[in-house]
Enzyme design. Structure first.
Site, short mmCIF file in Angstrom:
data_model
loop_
_atom_site.label_atom_id
_atom_site.label_comp_id
_atom_site.label_asym_id
_atom_site.label_seq_id
_atom_site.Cartn_x
_atom_site.Cartn_y
_atom_site.Cartn_z
CB CYS A 5 59.41 26.31 34.72
SG CYS A 5 57.77 26.73 35.35
CB CYS A 37 61.50 23.05 36.77
SG CYS A 37 60.74 21.47 37.21
NE ARG A 63 65.23 13.17 37.13
CZ ARG A 63 64.00 13.70 37.21
NH1 ARG A 63 63.77 14.92 36.75
NH2 ARG A 63 63.01 13.01 37.76
CB CYS A 79 54.32 24.37 40.73
SG CYS A 79 55.66 23.24 40.29
CE LYS A 135 63.30 16.50 41.15
NZ LYS A 135 62.44 17.37 40.33
CB CYS A 159 53.89 21.69 33.52
SG CYS A 159 54.46 21.02 35.10
NE ARG A 213 63.78 17.30 31.05
CZ ARG A 213 63.01 17.07 32.12
NH1 ARG A 213 63.37 16.15 33.01
NH2 ARG A 213 61.89 17.73 32.30
CE LYS A 267 66.64 17.87 38.88
NZ LYS A 267 65.84 19.13 38.83
#
Length: 567
Positions: free
Chosen positions: A430, A479, A144, A475, A209, A436, A74, A211
């Protein structure tokens, strides 16, 4: 009572020599297409994940072969703006160094490649760097990619907001030189590991993470409520930027069946002047660094830190790190969370064309030649491409005299997407299967087919013109930002989804589970019944999400701690 044991990732980060680990040896190992187990966690800080093709996993196991390991990388592109030489390089790399020859736009306003063989990682990263692109901190326990509203109408404000997204991203980058040493052949540091410093992150970086998004009201196309830290632009009365309302504690990931995990909306801390923006960005991140949960990664995001500390205590800790106080928050209002498709003229007379991309996938297939079309347009376009947070792309800054040529090329390559319904245009999916590892059900490959059936029902009930924000994920990790959709489906198992209803279409209210673990037949039956009621009982201009809340199908959720409450 014994002390809690830190999560394994915490020890890994401390012992990684500032994110180097044994990555160099892992990537050079010709015996396997994989990297060492510990290194799979470190690769994320460099912008890529190891994956395998789950469609052929069992077949390869029967053949006594290891899984077909490839990597997803990414890029880090604050605000999602790409110039045309950069795009042509991105396109060429996809063709030469990936298995899929495709580019996928993500919900974080950037792009990613899938199907990268281990031997191609370094050439690919070098190829991106040739056009001033990188994947530093695109994943991992760090800040990120920073998103910014794609807003061509208020030209000056959008320009300033994009510039701030870049400044924030650069300011919060890790300082380790590991990325440059491993992938770009920078000379290695000869000094001991403890000489290199991470003045903000420290050796353990963040608990999870982090964001960030920057939004320009009334457009909430970046879904600020889904971010650990958000900046809401406040105008100065003359079309310029006065500063930002600063928000913290949003995030959407959760775990099925675990009521201690939940999506949460961001909370406003206060207003900051422009000159204080970077100080407060760093201060919020440092507050999370110091107080985030390093024992249970499922509860390590900033949203839980804010909830556990309380908003006032989190604000005070942030102000202490910043060495200054927030001013009272300014008024603002959001009215939408989607993209504006078709041509839009800005205040300077330039034109911008937003194109719908199904699940963000840029690839040539039997229906249309999206990848070729965007490549050919890039050869003649004098402006840039802007990737949106809804997986779409804008051909930006088109001069009036070039508009006809760009539109004709879009028609030639099937890029205009005029056949798509309002529901499809407001959809996100997603990646999920086959790449994934977390996916429990299909998403990208399935949602378009399901929406086609929704469209039939919507037309049957006379509501085919309604924009209903619809999202699907394989899931519950969030995302595709499913818990901010008016209708959402979150994978529970093969062909089975939890169905959520009730967000508001502008990203300021969470949805809530309506039905659990249902398949397509039950999904369509539920949608048929609800759309019929919507057509007969809705109030004037009432959105679908507001309607299902008003008639009591689900409760309105403005605090994630009520997300699991019984309807």
């Amino acid at each position: 009572m014994s002390e809690k044991k830190l999560a394994a990732n915490e020890y890994l980060k401390v012992n990684s020599n500032y994110l180097r680990g044994t990555l160099e040896e892992s990537v050079a190992n010709p015996v396997t297409g994989a990297v060492a187990d510990d290194d799979t966690q470190l690769t994320k800080f460099h912008g890529f994940y190891m994956q395998d093709d789950r469609d052929i996993r069992n077949e390869r196991k029967q053949q006594k072969l290891e899984p077909k390991h490839t990597f997803m990388l990414r890029a880090r592109i604050p605000g999602g703006v790409i110039d045309m030489p950069q795009w042509l390089q991105i396109d060429q790399i996809a063709e030469e160094l990936t298995d899929y020859n495709s580019i996928r736009l993500t919900t974080r306003q950037t792009f990613q490649y899938h199907g990268i063989l281990k031997r191609n990682l370094k050439p690919l990263i070098k190829g991106l760097y040739q056009v001033k692109l990188d994947s530093i901190a695109a994943c991992g326990d760090v800040n990120r990619n920073v998103m910014a509203t794609t807003n061509p109408i208020q030209t000056q404000l959008q320009k300033e907001v994009h510039e701030w997204s870049v400044k924030i991203s650069e300011h919060l980058l890790p300082k380790t030189r590991a990325y440059f040493e491993l992938w770009l052949d920078e000379e290695k540091l000869e000094t001991p590991a403890d000489v290199e410093q991470e003045p903000v992150y420290g050796k353990t970086y963040l608990p999870r993470k982090f964001k960030i998004a920057v939004a320009v009201p009334p457009y909430n196309d970046v879904d600020i409520s889904a971010n650990d830290l958000s900046f809401i632009a406040i105008e100065d009365g003359n079309g310029g930027l006065a500063g930002f309302n600063v928000c913290a504690g949003g995030g959407l990931g959760s775990t099925h069946g675990d009521v201690n995990t939940y999506p949460q909306l961001t909370r406003v801390l206060g207003f900051c002047k422009l000159e204080d923006t970077l100080d407060f960005a760093q201060a919020v991140m440092m507050t999370q660094r110091d107080n985030g949960n390093r024992y249970d990664r499922k509860r390590a995001r900033t949203k839980y830190t804010v909830d556990d500390m309380g908003v006032d205590a989190f604000r005070e800790a942030t102000e202490k790190h910043a060495g200054k106080k927030f001013e009272p928050a300014r008024d603002y209002e959001f009215t939408s969370q989607g993209d504006r498709f078709g041509w839009v003229e800005d205040m300077n007379g330039k034109w911008h064309l937003t194109l719908f991309l199904e699940a963000g996938r840029i690839v040539d297939d039997e229906r249309r030649t999206i990848k070729t079309g965007l490549r050919e347009i890039a050869k003649v376009h004098k402006g840039e491409y802007r990737m949106t947070a809804n997986q779409n792309i804008m051909i930006a800054n088109v001069a009036a005299e070039d508009k006809a040529q760009i539109e004709e090329m879009c028609k030639q390559y099937g890029l205009l997407g005029t056949e798509h319904s309002p529901i499809m245009l407001n959809s996100i999916a997603c990646v999920a299967l086959p790449t994934c590892a977390l996916a429990m059900a299909e998403s990208e490959r399935y949602l378009p087919r399901l929406i086609e059936k929704f469209d039939v029902l919507a037309e049957k009930h006379g509501v085919g013109d309604q924009e209903i924000v619809t999202r699907m994920t394989g899931c519950p990790n969030g995302c595709g930002r499913p818990f901010l959709a008016e209708v959402a489906f979150v994978g529970k198992g093969p062909g089975k989804y939890n169905m959520y209803l009730g967000a508001d279409g502008k990203g300021t209210r969470l949805n809530q589970m309506y039905r659990e673990n249902i398949g397509e037949e039950e999904i369509l039956a539920e949608m048929d019944t609800i759309l019929e009621r919507y057509s007969k009982e809705r109030e004037q201009d009432e959105r679908f999400g507001d309607f299902v809340v008003r008639i009591g199908l689900v409760k309105p959720v403005y605090d994630g701690r009520e997300f699991h409450a019984t309807n």
